[in-house]
Design a protein around this motif. Structure first.
Motif, short mmCIF file in Angstrom:
data_model
loop_
_atom_site.label_atom_id
_atom_site.label_comp_id
_atom_site.label_asym_id
_atom_site.label_seq_id
_atom_site.Cartn_x
_atom_site.Cartn_y
_atom_site.Cartn_z
N ASP A 35 0.84 -1.19 0.00
CA ASP A 35 0.00 0.00 0.00
C ASP A 35 0.88 1.25 0.00
O ASP A 35 1.33 1.70 1.06
CB ASP A 35 -0.92 -0.03 1.22
N ILE A 36 1.13 1.81 -1.16
CA ILE A 36 2.03 2.96 -1.28
C ILE A 36 1.45 4.20 -0.61
O ILE A 36 2.19 5.03 -0.09
CB ILE A 36 2.43 3.23 -2.75
N GLU A 37 0.13 4.34 -0.59
CA GLU A 37 -0.46 5.51 0.07
C GLU A 37 -0.30 5.42 1.59
O GLU A 37 0.03 6.42 2.24
CB GLU A 37 -1.94 5.66 -0.31
N LEU A 38 -0.51 4.25 2.16
CA LEU A 38 -0.30 4.06 3.59
C LEU A 38 1.18 4.23 3.92
O LEU A 38 1.54 4.81 4.95
CB LEU A 38 -0.81 2.70 4.04
N MET A 39 2.06 3.75 3.05
CA MET A 39 3.49 3.92 3.25
C MET A 39 3.85 5.40 3.25
O MET A 39 4.64 5.88 4.07
CB MET A 39 4.28 3.17 2.17
N SER A 40 3.25 6.15 2.34
CA SER A 40 3.48 7.59 2.26
C SER A 40 3.04 8.29 3.55
O SER A 40 3.72 9.21 4.02
CB SER A 40 2.72 8.16 1.07
N GLU A 41 1.93 7.84 4.14
CA GLU A 41 1.46 8.41 5.41
C GLU A 41 2.44 8.10 6.54
O GLU A 41 2.54 8.87 7.49
CB GLU A 41 0.10 7.85 5.78
N ASN A 42 3.14 6.98 6.45
CA ASN A 42 4.04 6.56 7.52
C ASN A 42 5.34 7.37 7.52
O ASN A 42 5.92 7.61 8.57
CB ASN A 42 4.33 5.06 7.39
N TRP A 43 5.79 7.79 6.35
CA TRP A 43 7.05 8.52 6.22
C TRP A 43 6.81 10.03 6.25
O TRP A 43 5.80 10.52 5.76
CB TRP A 43 7.73 8.18 4.89
N THR A 44 7.80 10.77 6.77
CA THR A 44 7.75 12.22 6.68
C THR A 44 7.90 12.63 5.22
O THR A 44 8.58 11.95 4.44
CB THR A 44 8.84 12.88 7.55
N GLN A 45 7.24 13.70 4.85
CA GLN A 45 7.20 14.09 3.44
C GLN A 45 8.15 15.25 3.15
O GLN A 45 7.81 16.18 2.43
CB GLN A 45 5.77 14.49 3.07
N ASN A 46 9.36 15.18 3.70
CA ASN A 46 10.32 16.25 3.45
C ASN A 46 11.71 15.66 3.24
O ASN A 46 11.89 14.45 3.25
CB ASN A 46 10.30 17.28 4.58
N ASP A 47 12.69 16.55 3.08
CA ASP A 47 14.06 16.11 2.80
C ASP A 47 14.76 15.50 4.01
O ASP A 47 15.87 15.01 3.90
CB ASP A 47 14.88 17.28 2.27
N TRP A 62 11.41 11.76 0.69
CA TRP A 62 10.38 10.78 0.42
C TRP A 62 10.31 10.37 -1.04
O TRP A 62 10.11 9.20 -1.37
CB TRP A 62 9.01 11.27 0.91
N GLU A 63 10.49 11.30 -1.96
CA GLU A 63 10.35 10.95 -3.39
C GLU A 63 11.36 9.89 -3.81
O GLU A 63 11.02 8.98 -4.56
CB GLU A 63 10.43 12.20 -4.27
N GLU A 64 12.60 9.98 -3.34
CA GLU A 64 13.60 8.94 -3.66
C GLU A 64 13.25 7.62 -2.96
O GLU A 64 13.38 6.55 -3.54
CB GLU A 64 15.00 9.38 -3.24
N ILE A 65 12.84 7.72 -1.69
CA ILE A 65 12.49 6.53 -0.92
C ILE A 65 11.30 5.82 -1.56
O ILE A 65 11.27 4.59 -1.69
CB ILE A 65 12.20 6.91 0.54
N ARG A 66 10.33 6.60 -1.99
CA ARG A 66 9.13 6.05 -2.61
C ARG A 66 9.48 5.13 -3.80
O ARG A 66 8.85 4.08 -3.97
CB ARG A 66 8.22 7.20 -3.09
N THR A 67 10.46 5.50 -4.59
CA THR A 67 10.82 4.69 -5.77
C THR A 67 11.27 3.28 -5.38
O THR A 67 11.00 2.33 -6.10
CB THR A 67 11.91 5.36 -6.63
N VAL A 68 11.93 3.16 -4.23
CA VAL A 68 12.37 1.83 -3.77
C VAL A 68 11.16 0.97 -3.42
O VAL A 68 11.07 -0.19 -3.81
CB VAL A 68 13.33 1.96 -2.56
N TYR A 69 10.21 1.55 -2.69
CA TYR A 69 9.01 0.80 -2.35
C TYR A 69 8.19 0.48 -3.59
O TYR A 69 7.62 -0.61 -3.69
CB TYR A 69 8.16 1.54 -1.31
N GLU A 70 8.12 1.38 -4.54
CA GLU A 70 7.39 1.10 -5.78
C GLU A 70 8.01 -0.07 -6.53
O GLU A 70 7.29 -0.89 -7.10
CB GLU A 70 7.34 2.35 -6.66
N GLN A 71 9.35 -0.19 -6.51
CA GLN A 71 9.99 -1.33 -7.16
C GLN A 71 9.62 -2.63 -6.45
O GLN A 71 9.29 -3.62 -7.10
CB GLN A 71 11.51 -1.17 -7.16
N LEU A 72 9.67 -2.61 -5.12
CA LEU A 72 9.32 -3.81 -4.37
C LEU A 72 7.85 -4.16 -4.56
O LEU A 72 7.50 -5.30 -4.86
CB LEU A 72 9.62 -3.61 -2.88
N PHE A 73 6.98 -3.17 -4.44
CA PHE A 73 5.54 -3.41 -4.57
C PHE A 73 5.18 -3.86 -5.99
O PHE A 73 4.24 -4.61 -6.18
CB PHE A 73 4.74 -2.16 -4.23
N GLY A 74 5.93 -3.41 -6.99
CA GLY A 74 5.66 -3.77 -8.37
C GLY A 74 6.30 -5.06 -8.82
O GLY A 74 6.07 -5.52 -9.93
#
Length: 156
Positions: A35-47, A62-74
């Protein structure tokens, strides 16, 4: 210092948990349900966010971190992880956990029994605990290579 032995899986009844453990459980719920949206809620949204893990190296923000989770989730793999054998340390507006993750990752041709040393740091931001740092290490070089191959593909 109390070592917690009951694993955190994300399936716990969050109503009965402390706000800190609720944030930790929410992370594993997001991870295990992809769940990328729930993951996004868990992480701070700044540098301030930083992650150093076996799949993405060091990622900042978060934007760089998000790409790692998107690879795993995908990825085509099936997986589940849980956090165990950990200690929780709290001070003011920060808390961190130090422990181990275990789990299983399955692909069409392999099953990996995952073992990862893990720490996570959370910060109280606007009344909510948000993850600001994660570090994960796999000691076994063969397991690390096989995990990266299974999720990311190509030689690593």
């Amino acid at each position: 210092m109390k070592i917690e032995t009951a694993p955190v899986t994300g399936r716990e009844s969050k109503e009965e948990m402390s706000p800190m453990l609720r944030a930790l459980s929410q992370f594993y719920e997001a991870l295990n349900s992809r769940d990328i949206e729930l993951m996004s809620e868990n992480w701070t949204q700044n540098d301030e966010a930083a992650m150093d893990n076996p799949l993405g190296g060091i990622k900042r923000g978060w934007e760089e971190i998000r790409t790692v989770y998107e690879q795993l989730f995908g990825s085509a793999s099936e997986y589940h992880f849980e956090f165990y054998d950990y200690t929780l340390h709290a001070t003011g507006e920060l808390f961190y956990v130090v422990g181990r993750e275990r789990g299983e990752l399955k692909t069409a041709d392999t099953i990996l029994e995952m073992r990862i040393r893990t720490s996570r740091i959370f910060k109280l931001i606007n009344g909510q605990w948000r993850q600001i740092h994660h570090h994960g290490s796999i000691d076994d070089p063969d397991l690390l290579a096989r995990y990266q191959q299974a999720v990311l593909g190509g030689p690593h």
